[in-house]
Design an enzyme around this catalytic site. Structure first.
Site, mmCIF file in Angstrom:
data_model
loop_
_atom_site.group_PDB
_atom_site.id
_atom_site.type_symbol
_atom_site.label_atom_id
_atom_site.label_comp_id
_atom_site.label_asym_id
_atom_site.label_seq_id
_atom_site.Cartn_x
_atom_site.Cartn_y
_atom_site.Cartn_z
ATOM 1 N N LYS A 64 9.826 9.485 13.382
ATOM 2 C CA LYS A 64 8.758 8.959 14.224
ATOM 3 C C LYS A 64 9.308 8.164 15.405
ATOM 4 C CE LYS A 64 5.822 8.781 10.113
ATOM 5 N NZ LYS A 64 4.958 9.935 10.384
ATOM 6 N N TRP B 258 0.313 5.796 2.079
ATOM 7 C CA TRP B 258 1.732 5.623 1.754
ATOM 8 C C TRP B 258 1.928 4.461 0.795
ATOM 9 C CZ3 TRP B 258 3.516 10.029 2.722
ATOM 10 C CH2 TRP B 258 3.083 10.742 3.834
ATOM 11 N N ASP C 298 8.180 -0.623 3.988
ATOM 12 C CA ASP C 298 8.274 0.735 4.526
ATOM 13 C C ASP C 298 7.894 0.633 6.002
ATOM 14 O OD1 ASP C 298 7.953 3.347 5.334
ATOM 15 O OD2 ASP C 298 6.448 3.872 3.835
#
Length: 359
Positions: free
Chosen positions: A194, A102, A170
């Protein structure tokens, strides 16, 4: 019905209590005779849901008054592009701390808009650890970007770096899993699927003075100020996802808030890591011990055939989502907030039994 124990990396487990309440209210929300999904996002009934979700987030995270809370769409992936579009001017560079896939995707999007610097990286060991940045000084550039938890590799920042430039994170896979100081960050973003709720919603928390640095040439819908001025109602928001977010946040308060959630997450992770470490090499952790994630427990067995057998037998025992990411292989147990201590104990018991039967 017997529910499957959900170890999927995302979309992930939701608190059972939140799902039951959503089911109960699905056809008639607050005596409106309509589902939340059917309410106008301009209606007072939905506005109460919207404001409740914002209020609960501010309360749980102790968000300072000089921050905006936004509900956006497009996931973290849109933020990879939206951040440099707005905050990476041509005469500066953005710095990145590289800890996984990511981070790589965020860096790739930033390169489209301007100059970037890889300030630190653990790519040399296939992202098995969080790099030590204690000797680095972050005082130049547009911003410093990091990924707080790395779902694929199972690593997590234990302490965040200090920076004299805007710090952006993030936090898609570990937001609201532990206590931290929001005031140390200038922008936090997180896909909801999540720890926060269902897919389709992205939470952004940003310092209000960041709005003054926006790119005036950015399309209106891609400006943070557009959504801040409209209280995230510039266009139709994902109303049902925001409603479910509010239910998840209510559940979190009932668990003792962040303090209670963090204690529970530490206990859950310890159960699985103790199982791995005491297996005498039958299971081997992927991440370096000092970088292990409390959200994604990654581990390997001795060969692919044994790994496939493990995953299949786990599935037969109603445990889902234990296959590792295709880029890493092995196994991964994602133990986000809604996964219980009992769920982790169930997996550990299965792991011990599987080891005895296959040594």
């Amino acid at each position: 019905m017997e529910r499957t124990t959900n170890f999927n990396a995302g979309p992930a487990a939701l608190p059972f209590e939140a799902l039951v309440k959503a089911q109960k209210e699905l056809l008639d929300f607050n005596q409106t005779g309509m589902s939340v999904m059917e309410l106008s996002h301009r209606s007072p009934e939905y506005d109460a849901v919207h404001e409740k979700a914002i209020s609960l987030l501010k309360d749980l995270l102790q968000i300072p008054e000089d921050y905006e809370v936004l509900f956006l769409q497009g996931g973290a992936s849109l933020q990879f592009a939206m951040i440099p579009l707005n905050f990476l001017p041509q005469d500066q560079a953005a710095q990145f701390l590289m800890t996984g896939s990511w981070s790589e995707k965020a860096l790739a999007e930033a390169k489209v808009y301007g100059n970037t610097i890889e300030a630190a990286s653990s790519a040399d060991e296939k992202y098995k650890y969080i790099p030590d940045v204690s000797n680095l000084t972050f005082n130049e550039g547009a911003y410093l970007h990091l990924t707080s938890n790395n779902t694929i590799f199972g690593t997590q920042w234990k302490e965040f770096p200090q920076a004299q430039i805007p710090l952006i994170a993030d936090m898609s896979s570990d937001i609201l899993s532990r206590k931290f100081d929001v005031g140390n960050f200038d922008l936090i973003y997180a896909g909801a699927q999540k720890n926060l709720g269902p897919s389709g919603l992205t939470v952004v928390i940003l310092k209000k003075d960041m709005l003054e640095k926006e790119n005036p040439q950015a399309p209106k819908i891609l400006k943070y100020s557009t959504h801040a001025k409209a209280n995230s109602l510039y266009n139709t928001p994902p109303t049902f996802a925001i409603y479910l977010l509010s239910l998840v946040l209510e559940w979190m308060k009932e668990q003792g808030g962040l303090e209670g959630i963090e204690k529970r997450n530490n206990e859950k992770a310890a159960v699985l890591y103790d199982c791995i470490d005491s297996s005498k090499g039958f299971y081997t952790g992927y991440a370096r011990n000092d970088s292990r994630s409390n959200m994604n427990v990654t581990f390997n067995l001795s060969n692919d055939e044994l790994t496939k057998k493990f995953i299949q037998q786990a599935k037969e025992n109603r445990m889902s989502g234990l296959g590792g990411h295709r880029s890493v292989g092995g196994c991964r147990a994602s133990i986000y907030n809604a996964v219980s201590l009992q769920d982790c104990e169930k997996l550990a018991d299965f792991m011990n039994k599987f080891q005895k039967e296959n040594e």
